[in-house]
Design a protein around this motif. Structure first.
Motif, short mmCIF file in Angstrom:
data_model
loop_
_atom_site.label_atom_id
_atom_site.label_comp_id
_atom_site.label_asym_id
_atom_site.label_seq_id
_atom_site.Cartn_x
_atom_site.Cartn_y
_atom_site.Cartn_z
N ASP A 258 0.83 -1.21 0.00
CA ASP A 258 0.00 0.00 0.00
C ASP A 258 0.86 1.26 0.00
OD1 ASP A 258 -2.29 -1.49 -0.06
OD2 ASP A 258 -2.75 -1.27 2.07
N GLY A 259 1.94 1.24 0.77
CA GLY A 259 2.77 2.43 0.86
C GLY A 259 3.67 2.64 -0.33
N LEU A 260 4.06 1.57 -1.00
CA LEU A 260 5.04 1.67 -2.07
C LEU A 260 4.43 1.70 -3.47
CD1 LEU A 260 8.06 1.80 -2.66
CD2 LEU A 260 8.12 -0.71 -2.57
N THR A 261 3.27 1.11 -3.63
CA THR A 261 2.68 1.00 -4.97
C THR A 261 2.51 2.35 -5.67
OG1 THR A 261 1.59 -1.10 -4.49
CG2 THR A 261 0.64 0.23 -6.26
N PRO A 262 2.06 3.42 -5.00
CA PRO A 262 1.93 4.70 -5.72
C PRO A 262 3.23 5.18 -6.36
CG PRO A 262 0.74 4.80 -3.65
CD PRO A 262 1.53 3.52 -3.61
N SER A 263 4.35 5.00 -5.69
CA SER A 263 5.63 5.41 -6.27
C SER A 263 6.02 4.52 -7.44
CB SER A 263 6.73 5.38 -5.20
OG SER A 263 6.47 6.29 -4.16
N THR A 265 3.98 2.70 -9.43
CA THR A 265 3.11 2.95 -10.59
C THR A 265 3.38 4.33 -11.17
OG1 THR A 265 1.35 3.67 -9.08
CG2 THR A 265 1.30 1.39 -9.79
N GLY A 266 3.74 5.28 -10.31
CA GLY A 266 4.09 6.61 -10.81
C GLY A 266 5.31 6.57 -11.70
N HIS A 279 9.64 9.66 -8.74
CA HIS A 279 8.94 8.50 -8.21
C HIS A 279 9.91 7.37 -7.86
CE1 HIS A 279 4.89 9.96 -8.70
NE2 HIS A 279 5.08 10.24 -9.97
N LEU A 280 10.93 7.16 -8.67
CA LEU A 280 11.90 6.13 -8.35
C LEU A 280 12.65 6.46 -7.06
CD1 LEU A 280 13.41 5.20 -11.83
CD2 LEU A 280 12.14 3.68 -10.30
#
Length: 375
Positions: A258-263, A265-266, A279-280
């Protein structure tokens, strides 16, 4: 499946349990009282990893079971049991046929189909050691050696330690699964170091490709780094990484997802380098903090920084690789290059399916290290 309307979907592991309890066990109790065996659903198949759905029913999915006997009992009863199940198994379990037909003789893929005759079933009969040797390249009758561990793909380990065991009258299947449940501490540390090393080797390329006007190349490298970060998180959470089809699904079950997926996918969705880099870097720093929190090595500053005198922001992930490598003291690992397990440096499906070449390649790397030769 050749029916007008498919039955309601049942997860494959539940279907296998029903097959065992309502069909296979009664046949065994009646025909072979006192026979010692293990009954499980392990090995290949999306249901073993818990990722099956109604779509899975279109090939080699259905009422399936792995039956394991002692070596002498396989020789004495194996063929008879296969024939007995063909004659006595019900034609379907909860509406799902137990008979599998091969539509194309050249393609060994079974499709469920109702039959009036004997059942071409999917109840296999094996000996545990032989079956493990076929899957892994070693029977795992004792603790695997360092080289054994490095030569076993994580997908195969996930297939053997996943699934479900419904009865273990032999004890050998449960013992093997417990032995393979996760890497020994020293092997785990080494694999983590190698995964950080992979990231360090390419993290600057995202910016260099973009600077050269190759935005497609920059995006491709970013995708590789996202994949490596996902596999690193699976290692940190002590979860074997499946092959690419299920990598995202397995990652999605992690506490970190949950915490890492936005970065992540970004980084994949970014259409320009600045956003991709941002994002990386968010993802690098998030996972770096997790690595520090694991307490496996001396803490390393998790902040991103310039790549030497070039205008690219990176983590310099080799710092984490070196910190972890410094904690690896096992003589079988200490001198190895940071190449890692077989599926950290090879991703050919055909190669990873060949036990002898896998082991030969791992042995060759180890021999090179012994001689002080750079692979």
């Amino acid at each position: 499946m050749n029916t007008n309307a498919a039955p309601d979907f049942i997860p494959g592991l539940e279907l296998s349990r029903i097959l065992y309890e309502e069909a296979v066990r009664p046949v065994l109790d009646g025909a072979c009282p006192g026979l010692r065996y293990a009954a499980a659903r392990v090995g290949s198949g999306s249901e073993v990893l818990g990722f099956d759905s109604a779509r899975s029913a279109d090939h080699e999915w259905g009422p399936r079971l792995n039956l394991f006997l002692a070596p002498d009992d396989v020789a004495e009863h194996g063929a008879d049991l296969h024939r007995l199940f063909a004659e006595r198994l019900p034609k379907h379990v909860r509406g799902w046929p137990t008979h599998f037909r091969h539509h194309d003789p050249e393609v060994p893929i079974g499709l469920m189909e109702l039959t009036e005759g004997s059942v071409n079933h999917r109840v296999s009969v094996d000996e545990v050691g032989d079956w493990l040797n076929g899957r892994l390249g070693t029977p795992v009758t004792a603790e695997p050696s360092v080289r054994d561990w490095l030569a076993m793909p994580q997908q195969r380990l996930a297939e053997i330690t996943g699934g479900a065991v419904f009865h273990d009258g032999l004890g050998t299947l449960g013992a093997a699964r417990a032995r393979l449940a996760w890497y020994p501490d020293q092997v785990w540390r080494y694999l983590l170091a190698c995964q950080w090393q992979r990231i360090s080797q390419e993290e600057a390329f995202v910016g260099r490709c973009a600077e050269a006007g190759d935005d497609l190349g920059s995006a491709v490298v970013a995708g590789r780094l996202v994949r490596d970060l996902m596999r690193l998180c699976l290692l940190l959470e002590r979860t074997y990484a499946p092959y690419s089809k299920w990598l995202g699904s397995a990652f999605g079950r992690l506490a970190v997802a949950d915490g890492l997926t936005p970065s992540l996918t970004g980084a994949l969705a970014a259409t320009a380098y600045p956003a991709r880099e941002r994002h990386l870097c968010e993802a690098y720093e998030y996972v770096a903090a997790l690595q520090n929190a694991a307490g496996l090595a001396d803490p390393v500053d998790p902040a991103c920084r310039p790549y030497h005198d070039r205008p690219f922001r990176v983590l310099h992930a080799e710092r984490f690789a070196q910190a972890l490598a410094a904690t690896v003291t096992d003589p079988g690992l200490r001198g190895l290059p940071l190449t890692g397990g077989v599926d950290q440096w090879a991703d050919s499906t055909d190669f990873l399916g060949l036990a002898a070449p896998r082991r030969a390649a791992v042995d060759a790397l180890a021999r090179s290290a012994d001689r002080g030769v750079t692979p």
